[in-house]
Design a protein around this motif. Structure first.
Motif, short mmCIF file in Angstrom:
data_model
loop_
_atom_site.label_atom_id
_atom_site.label_comp_id
_atom_site.label_asym_id
_atom_site.label_seq_id
_atom_site.Cartn_x
_atom_site.Cartn_y
_atom_site.Cartn_z
N GLY A 8 0.85 -1.19 -0.03
CA GLY A 8 -0.25 0.13 0.04
C GLY A 8 0.83 1.31 0.02
N PRO A 9 0.03 2.41 0.03
CA PRO A 9 0.80 3.63 -0.06
C PRO A 9 1.68 3.96 1.24
CG PRO A 9 -1.56 3.84 0.51
CD PRO A 9 -1.22 2.84 0.37
N LEU A 10 1.92 3.38 2.18
CA LEU A 10 2.74 3.82 3.42
C LEU A 10 4.25 3.72 3.04
CD1 LEU A 10 0.63 2.87 6.55
CD2 LEU A 10 1.53 4.90 5.71
N ALA A 11 4.23 2.68 1.96
CA ALA A 11 6.01 2.48 1.54
C ALA A 11 6.41 3.20 0.35
CB ALA A 11 5.93 0.87 1.19
N ASP A 12 5.29 4.35 -0.20
CA ASP A 12 5.69 5.30 -1.10
C ASP A 12 6.62 6.30 -0.91
OD1 ASP A 12 3.63 3.81 -2.38
OD2 ASP A 12 2.32 5.42 -2.31
N GLU A 13 6.83 6.73 0.63
CA GLU A 13 7.93 7.48 0.96
C GLU A 13 8.98 7.05 1.92
OE1 GLU A 13 8.07 10.45 -0.46
OE2 GLU A 13 6.30 10.38 -1.45
N LEU A 14 10.07 7.18 1.79
CA LEU A 14 11.25 6.86 2.76
C LEU A 14 10.82 7.04 4.31
CD1 LEU A 14 14.53 7.27 0.72
CD2 LEU A 14 12.95 5.13 0.71
N PHE A 52 -0.70 6.89 -12.00
CA PHE A 52 0.31 6.11 -11.06
C PHE A 52 1.54 7.07 -10.30
CE2 PHE A 52 -1.17 3.27 -14.57
CZ PHE A 52 -1.80 2.21 -13.62
N VAL A 53 1.50 6.43 -8.94
CA VAL A 53 2.47 7.00 -8.07
C VAL A 53 4.01 7.00 -8.63
CG1 VAL A 53 3.52 7.30 -5.70
CG2 VAL A 53 1.04 7.08 -6.20
N LEU A 54 4.25 5.59 -9.03
CA LEU A 54 5.70 5.34 -9.36
C LEU A 54 5.47 4.59 -10.87
CD1 LEU A 54 6.77 3.74 -5.88
CD2 LEU A 54 7.59 5.87 -7.02
N PRO A 67 7.22 2.49 -14.21
CA PRO A 67 8.20 0.98 -14.11
C PRO A 67 9.53 1.25 -13.65
CG PRO A 67 6.48 0.88 -15.87
CD PRO A 67 6.53 2.44 -15.28
N GLN A 68 10.21 2.24 -14.13
CA GLN A 68 11.66 2.58 -13.98
C GLN A 68 12.01 3.10 -12.49
OE1 GLN A 68 14.23 1.13 -15.50
NE2 GLN A 68 12.56 0.10 -16.92
N GLU A 69 10.97 4.05 -12.21
CA GLU A 69 10.82 4.56 -10.84
C GLU A 69 10.61 3.75 -9.71
OE1 GLU A 69 8.91 9.06 -11.49
OE2 GLU A 69 7.57 7.45 -11.93
N TYR A 70 9.69 2.71 -10.03
CA TYR A 70 9.45 1.60 -9.22
C TYR A 70 10.63 0.93 -8.81
CZ TYR A 70 6.88 -2.12 -6.83
OH TYR A 70 6.33 -3.29 -5.90
N LEU A 71 11.61 0.47 -9.65
CA LEU A 71 12.68 -0.35 -9.57
C LEU A 71 13.60 0.53 -8.73
CD1 LEU A 71 13.24 -1.90 -13.04
CD2 LEU A 71 12.23 -3.04 -10.99
N ALA A 72 13.94 1.95 -9.18
CA ALA A 72 14.82 2.64 -8.20
C ALA A 72 14.40 2.87 -7.09
CB ALA A 72 14.80 4.21 -8.92
N HIS A 73 12.92 2.90 -6.66
CA HIS A 73 12.39 3.28 -5.20
C HIS A 73 12.57 2.03 -4.50
CE1 HIS A 73 9.89 4.58 -2.00
NE2 HIS A 73 9.14 3.61 -2.05
N LEU A 74 12.50 0.65 -4.99
CA LEU A 74 12.99 -0.39 -4.41
C LEU A 74 14.42 -0.61 -3.86
CD1 LEU A 74 12.68 -3.53 -3.56
CD2 LEU A 74 12.81 -4.18 -5.95
N GLU A 75 15.20 0.06 -4.74
CA GLU A 75 16.33 -0.12 -4.35
C GLU A 75 16.72 0.98 -3.14
OE1 GLU A 75 18.51 0.81 -8.06
OE2 GLU A 75 19.04 -1.31 -8.30
N ARG A 76 16.05 1.84 -3.11
CA ARG A 76 16.25 3.02 -2.02
C ARG A 76 15.84 2.58 -0.77
NH1 ARG A 76 15.10 6.80 -6.32
NH2 ARG A 76 12.76 6.59 -5.54
N VAL A 77 14.32 1.87 -0.88
CA VAL A 77 14.05 1.25 0.50
C VAL A 77 15.14 0.06 0.77
CG1 VAL A 77 12.06 -0.10 1.10
CG2 VAL A 77 11.86 1.65 -0.45
N LYS A 78 15.46 -0.54 0.30
CA LYS A 78 16.50 -1.75 0.50
C LYS A 78 17.59 -1.09 1.09
CE LYS A 78 17.23 -5.17 0.27
NZ LYS A 78 16.92 -6.59 1.16
N ALA A 79 18.22 0.06 0.73
CA ALA A 79 19.23 0.71 1.34
C ALA A 79 18.93 1.53 2.48
CB ALA A 79 20.07 1.74 0.21
#
Length: 331
Positions: free
Chosen positions: A21-27, A82-84, A86-98
């Protein structure tokens, strides 16, 4: 109190998790979830339509005259919806992991075989610890049977599983003719977990403008009853598959009932949107207190103790309850 659980091969400190859901949209909110004790972060879904739209736009820009795919593009949702991307989604995933020290689960939403499936592999490369596929589809085409829809879903699951080295969860609908059969076949196709169930959002209409209007209603506790029944059925049948519940969990009692019916994890979205991330910690602590008050030492001792493995004939059990409920009304 031992609340530890294992979901999708991930060792979690407790079973109360934020759903996609949207709670994971922002760091910032991701950090707040981790600070509140979330044992895992789940991203919102990346949609098949987003990926297809991007692929068509890229092909159109590089290989074909302008507007040659105009008819196809009419079926695509505007990227601004859409909030993110496809490419933004992948970049956001990497940021969340970090950003966090807990596992991160990504999500794809799609219903047809196609080029979007390659994003499962890209999501894994970007560091996702697991992937959830949201199989959201309404059977509105009279030429396609229920069997056709089920077989396509199974082929998609098998195709994704061939691409992945990380665990795969499937969020399914409650509207199959035989949910138990579909669930069993999904596990055979490679699903490591089933999420019970996705919520179908019904559009409203504007009778003046003659338009449909998207309407979002957050979940209500009454929605949990359907999920409890199927958790009780499936947890008694699927020994090799994790089960997550989503939709209608708002209180400690909701979480306890879900775990007793066999849930491995309890996903919360609407309650966290209205109450804030700290509500997750309140539910976790409330479950621990309830277990202590009722003399449970561990989650494993309590999980599934209300599933249907304790009745030799679940169909007869369901019929008996059905008749009992219909006779219970008093004016």
């Amino acid at each position: 109190m031992d609340l530890t659980t294992t979901y999708l091969g991930l060792e979690l400190a407790h079973p109360i998790v934020p759903g996609a859901g949207p709670l994971a949209d922002e760091l910032d909110s991701v950090r707040r979830l981790e600070d509140a004790g979330a044992p895992v972060i789940q991203l919102r879904s990346l949609f098949e339509e987003q990926i297809a739209s991007e692929q068509i736009a890229t092909f159109e820009a590089t290989m074909t005259p302008a507007n040659s795919f105009a008819e196809a593009l009419n079926y695509m949702v505007d990227p601004e919806d859409f909030v993110l991307g496809p490419q933004e989604y992948l970049a956001h995933l990497e940021r969340v992991k970090a950003t966090v020290d807990i596992p991160v689960i990504a999500s794809l939403n799609g219903t047809t075989a196609g080029g979007w499936l390659e994003y499962a592999r890209l999501i894994e490369r970007c560091g996702a610890d697991a992937l959830e596929l949201n199989a959201y589809e309404l059977g509105t085409d009279p030429s396609r049977s229920g069997q056709d829809l089920e077989n396509e879903l199974l082929s998609i699951v098998a195709a994704i599983k061939r691409e992945l080295g990380i665990p795969l969860a499937i969020k399914i609908s409650p509207f199959y003719t035989s949910t138990a059969n579909v669930a069993s076949r999904l596990v055979e196709a490679g699903a490591d977990a089933l999420v019970i169930f996705n919520r179908f959002y019904q559009p409203d209409i504007d009778p003046v403008e003659l338009e449909t209007t998207p309407t979002l209603h957050l979940s209500h506790r009454s929605e949990l009853l359907l999920r409890l029944r199927w958790l009780a059925v499936l947890s008694a049948q699927l020994d090799s598959c994790d089960l997550a519940v989503t939709g209608g969990v708002h209180s400690v009692q909701d979480a306890v009932k879900s775990l007793m019916c066999g849930a491995t994890t309890v996903q919360m979205v609407s309650a966290l949107l209205t109450q804030g991330p700290t509500h997750l910690a309140a539910i976790r602590d409330g479950v621990a207190d309830w277990m202590e008050d009722n003399e449970y030492d561990s989650l494993s001792q309590m999980r599934g103790n209300m599933n249907l493995s304790r009745t030799p004939n679940p169909k007869a059990f369901e019929r008996a309850n059905y008749m009992r409920v219909l006779q219970s009304w008093e004016a």
